[in-house]
Design a protein around this motif. Structure first.
Motif, PDB file in Angstrom:
ATOM      1  N   TYR A 268     -24.297   2.665 -51.683  1.00 60.98           N
ATOM      2  CA  TYR A 268     -23.784   1.477 -51.097  1.00 60.98           C
ATOM      3  C   TYR A 268     -22.571   2.160 -50.130  1.00 60.98           C
ATOM      4  CZ  TYR A 268     -26.669  -2.153 -52.597  1.00 60.98           C
ATOM      5  OH  TYR A 268     -27.586  -2.975 -52.995  1.00 60.98           O
ATOM      6  N   ASN A 269     -22.272   1.765 -48.952  1.00 66.32           N
ATOM      7  CA  ASN A 269     -21.091   2.329 -48.241  1.00 66.32           C
ATOM      8  C   ASN A 269     -19.859   1.600 -48.624  1.00 66.32           C
ATOM      9  OD1 ASN A 269     -20.281   0.163 -46.288  1.00 66.32           O
ATOM     10  ND2 ASN A 269     -22.429   0.659 -45.507  1.00 66.32           N
ATOM     11  N   GLN A 270     -18.798   2.512 -48.755  1.00 68.49           N
ATOM     12  CA  GLN A 270     -17.909   1.805 -49.437  1.00 68.49           C
ATOM     13  C   GLN A 270     -16.797   0.609 -48.862  1.00 68.49           C
ATOM     14  OE1 GLN A 270     -16.318   2.841 -52.512  1.00 68.49           O
ATOM     15  NE2 GLN A 270     -18.662   3.734 -52.468  1.00 68.49           N
TER      16      GLN A 270
ATOM     17  N   ASN B 169     -26.333   3.498 -47.230  1.00 72.62           N
ATOM     18  CA  ASN B 169     -26.183   4.597 -46.369  1.00 72.62           C
ATOM     19  C   ASN B 169     -27.578   5.205 -46.151  1.00 72.62           C
ATOM     20  OD1 ASN B 169     -23.406   4.379 -46.225  1.00 72.62           O
ATOM     21  ND2 ASN B 169     -23.026   5.571 -48.026  1.00 72.62           N
TER      22      ASN B 169
ATOM     23  N   LYS C 266     -25.239   2.203 -62.255  1.00 74.39           N
ATOM     24  CA  LYS C 266     -25.097   2.797 -60.990  1.00 74.39           C
ATOM     25  C   LYS C 266     -26.302   3.601 -60.871  1.00 74.39           C
ATOM     26  CE  LYS C 266     -21.555   5.176 -58.638  1.00 74.39           C
ATOM     27  NZ  LYS C 266     -19.973   5.759 -58.583  1.00 74.39           N
TER      28      LYS C 266
ATOM     29  N   VAL D 285     -18.845  -2.350 -50.109  1.00 70.28           N
ATOM     30  CA  VAL D 285     -18.421  -2.695 -51.269  1.00 70.28           C
ATOM     31  C   VAL D 285     -17.156  -3.240 -51.620  1.00 70.28           C
ATOM     32  CG1 VAL D 285     -17.902  -1.577 -53.650  1.00 70.28           C
ATOM     33  CG2 VAL D 285     -19.949  -0.621 -52.439  1.00 70.28           C
ATOM     34  N   ALA D 286     -16.096  -2.847 -50.573  1.00 75.70           N
ATOM     35  CA  ALA D 286     -14.834  -3.290 -50.459  1.00 75.70           C
ATOM     36  C   ALA D 286     -14.810  -4.845 -49.985  1.00 75.70           C
ATOM     37  CB  ALA D 286     -13.891  -2.491 -49.522  1.00 75.70           C
TER      38      ALA D 286
ATOM     39  N   GLY E 292     -24.521   4.101 -55.975  1.00 80.34           N
ATOM     40  CA  GLY E 292     -23.449   4.954 -55.160  1.00 80.34           C
ATOM     41  C   GLY E 292     -23.885   5.127 -53.935  1.00 80.34           C
TER      42      GLY E 292
ATOM     43  N   SER F  77     -15.238  -7.149 -52.823  1.00 82.77           N
ATOM     44  CA  SER F  77     -14.265  -6.943 -53.830  1.00 82.77           C
ATOM     45  C   SER F  77     -13.025  -8.070 -53.761  1.00 82.77           C
ATOM     46  CB  SER F  77     -13.555  -5.503 -53.854  1.00 82.77           C
ATOM     47  OG  SER F  77     -14.786  -4.560 -54.271  1.00 82.77           O
TER      48      SER F  77
END
Lengths: 416, 283
Positions: free
Chosen positions: A122-124, A339, A114, A127-128, A120, A131
């Motif tokens: 990367y926008n969430q 971001n 990481k 990442v979602a 960190g 997943s």
């Protein structure tokens, strides 16, 4: 004197045959990293970056249209082949592959690296999109969505405004339709593009594809109305739209053959490329009518669970190829998931479609999170096209699709 | 003797007998490649397919496309073979040029044809529009899409028929033609009553070969229309591909493969019976 085949010769041949797999395995470990990927300008860019991301690591890239890439990936993964190491996937195929146990979960590697790769940042949401079932399976490449692309010069000429309802959208297509010189709209209804083109209408005119129990809703009254909306629109489309995929769609928009259409964010840059476009600066982008709810798909790089390569090395290879510097270089080609790049005011100003992409992402709706959606859409897409070209009545086509999809899902263990 | 046959027997076992036996075995299983253990279900895959309207629709599509394209290839191929037979100059060059489509890699040829047929900016549309002719919707209309595929298949495979028939004409006994000419037969009568009856076994032979090959029609239809619009040009082989490689249902795809094999074998057996009735020299 003729050479006799002795028992010793046979033993030597048998030993060589038995040793071959070991030699092959050793060779596979040293061989180039194998990538199978979909192809569009942004993915071509990253495929090149992968080749030089880690010193001493050769990468062999095979890029093709999405349906062909998915087919090859499925063949390799379902047979547990060690010959495929990394692969492009989208939200739908990622869910399907992850459910089948074909992808390497990346949570541990993500945590380990990481800080080294500033993961960190990367926008969430991205990442979602990479997943499944609470685990990260992919390294985010982009979150792609479809935009309402229109010829601002032609709209101004006719005094038209970007449509806010589907009726207006169809009326604009009709007003700008002047075949064979130029058509009012371009549709791409070949294979997997059907559900992408239909998604906005199915979510705004219709009730979406499935309910929460994965029972079809695309064939209810509103679903029928959604398909009939696209059928009305198809009257003003460039001919042959059932054989049109992304490449042909891009040609139609960039070569001044169509006045409007839904366009992937990843294809916007081509419109302003003077080497490829006759409409530089003439296209504008906005949200699809009635609130958009158009398709949104995360593109990602994953690691095969069956790779013979060192998985830590493969993760570092992907993370390195997707570092901030490279994402800045790809910013013209695809929406960056970092971001620091996405929020850069200079880039927002430089790439004039970025504000529209941000607007569209805010109202976009992912395809159903059904791991079998690819297979279901194979059935649904054929039936929708049969309805649109008049081979079947819309209700009959959608009811047939619903019956077939339910039978398929029941076989896969749903509805118990 | 058996030792001489051994290498070919090994190759035949590996590339023919083993895959065929596997396909037959898998056709009795519910085997989803995406997960779960294969499960023996007897003839259920076959019964499901025989009750599937799409299977019958695709079979009809295949028969229409194969039938029309083989007839067209035979008519054009025979006409060209006769023209070459009658020609005195440039025969080699013309036959070589005619044969070029047949040596182009099928997928490359299909991509080339797709960019000819594609709407509006394809070569055909662009040419017709430049002459103020409004082109048909080649790939978007269910009927025109079939016609486009028939034309594409003819472009690709007609040269094979032309060359075989031309080779047959080379072995033709010219004394028969001279005798007919002396008896006062005109060109049409010489063709109708001398050339065609003599060449009938060869014609039936090439038609059988071509029909068998065309029934497995895949690459052209996959690239040009992908079976569309809807299922208007979907053939049996494309449906097998959809089930096997898109839906990942290996058992059902195998059953469809076996059914296709039975249909093609029955068709060829019919042609062999027809030929053996007309003249045993054909085989």
């Amino acid at each position: 004197m003729p050479h006799a085949v002795t028992r010793r010769h046979l033993l030597a041949a048998s030993a060589a045959a038995l040793a071959a797999p070991a030699v092959r395995t050793a060779h596979a470990a040293d061989a180039a990293v194998q990538l199978i990927s979909h192809r569009y300008p942004g993915l071509e860019y990253y495929a090149e970056k992968l080749k030089s991301s880690l010193p001493g690591v050769a990468v062999d890239t095979r890029l093709m249209q999405a349906p062909d890439a998915i087919q090859l990936q499925r063949l390799a993964l379902s047979s547990g082949s060690a010959q495929l190491d990394i692969l492009w996937a989208n939200s739908i195929t990622l869910a399907s592959y992850a459910k089948s146990g074909w992808l390497e979960p990346l949570d541990d590697l993500w945590a380990k690296h990481k800080d080294e790769f500033n993961l960190g940042d990367y926008n969430q949401g991205s990442v979602a999109g990479c997943s499944y079932d609470g685990h990260i399976y992919g390294m985010p490449l982009t979150t792609n969505t479809m935009l309402y692309a229109y010829r601002s010069d032609l709209y101004d000429e006719k005094g038209l405004k970007p449509a806010t309802t589907w009726d207006d959208y169809i009326a604009n297509a009709k007003a700008l339709n002047s075949p064979p010189r130029r058509y009012g709209v371009v549709l791409a209804l070949k294979s997997d593009m059907v559900n992408n083109e239909m998604h906005s209408a199915m979510n705004t005119v219709g009730d979406g594809w499935f309910d929460k129990d994965w029972r079809p809703t695309f064939n209810d009254d509103r679903g029928i109305k959604a398909v009939d909306t696209i059928k009305r629109l198809a009257q003003y489309s460039v001919p042959g739209f059932t054989a049109v995929h992304n490449d042909e769609h891009t040609v139609n928009m960039s070569q001044d053959i169509a006045a409007q259409g839904q366009q992937w964010a990843t294809r916007c840059a081509t419109m302003d490329n003077p080497d490829k476009s006759r409409v530089v600066g003439k296209i504008k982008w906005t949200v699809m009518p009635e609130g958009g709810k158009q398709v949104m798909i995360s593109d990602t790089y994953c690691i095969s669970r069956f790779t013979g390569k060192d998985k830590d090395m493969l993760f570092r290879l992907l993370a390195s190829a997707l570092r901030e510097e490279n994402q800045r270089g790809a910013a013209a080609l695809m929406t960056p998931p970092r971001n620091a790049v996405l929020g850069d005011p200079a880039l927002q100003e430089k790439y004039r479609w970025y504000p529209a992409v941000s607007q569209c992402l805010a109202v976009a709706k992912p395809l159903p999170a059904l791991p079998e959606f690819s297979e279901a859409s194979e059935i649904i897409n054929k039936r929708i096209v049969q309805a649109i070209v008049g081979q079947m009545e819309t209700k009959a086509a959608l009811d047939a699709a619903a019956t077939e999809v339910q039978a398929m899902l029941a076989q896969r263990g749903y509805y118990k | 003797m058996w030792l001489f046959m051994l290498p070919s027997l090994v190759v035949m076992t590996v590339v023919l007998a083993y895959p065929l036996a596997s396909a037959i075995y898998y056709s009795f299983l519910r085997y989803y490649l995406g997960g779960g253990a294969p499960q023996f279900i007897g003839l259920a895959n076959y019964l499901e397919l025989l009750a599937d309207a799409r299977f019958w629709g695709d079979l009809l599509n295949t028969v229409i496309i194969v039938g029309a394209s083989v007839v067209l290839q035979l008519v054009v191929g025979l006409a060209l073979a006769l023209a070459l037979y009658a020609a005195t100059r440039g025969v080699r060059l013309i036959s070589l040029l005619n044969f070029l489509p047949n040596v182009v890699t099928p997928v490359v040829g299909a991509i080339f044809l797709k960019w000819m047929f594609i709407g509006r900016f394809g070569l055909l549309d662009a040419t017709l529009i430049s002459f103020d002719v409004y082109p048909p919707n080649w790939l978007g209309d269910p009927v025109w899409a079939k016609i486009s595929l028939i034309l594409a298949d003819t472009w690709k495979f007609m040269p094979f028929l032309m060359l075989v028939l031309y080779a047959g004409l080379q072995a033709f006994d010219t004394q028969l033609l001279e005798a007919a000419q002396i008896d006062g037969a005109n060109a049409w009568q010489r063709l109708r009553y001398v050339i065609l009856p003599t060449m009938k076994p060869l014609i039936l032979f090439v038609v059988a070969i071509r029909a068998m090959d065309a029934f497995r029609f895949f690459d052209l239809v996959y690239v040009i229309t992908n079976g569309g619009p809807g299922t208007a040009t979907e053939t049996i082989t494309l449906y097998t591909y959809q089930i096997g490689f898109r839906m990942l249902e290996v058992g059902k795809a195998s059953a469809l493969g076996v059914l296709t094999l039975i249909i093609v074998a029955a068709m060829i057996a019919g042609l062999i019976v027809l030929m053996s009735r007309r003249g045993r020299e054909a085989f």
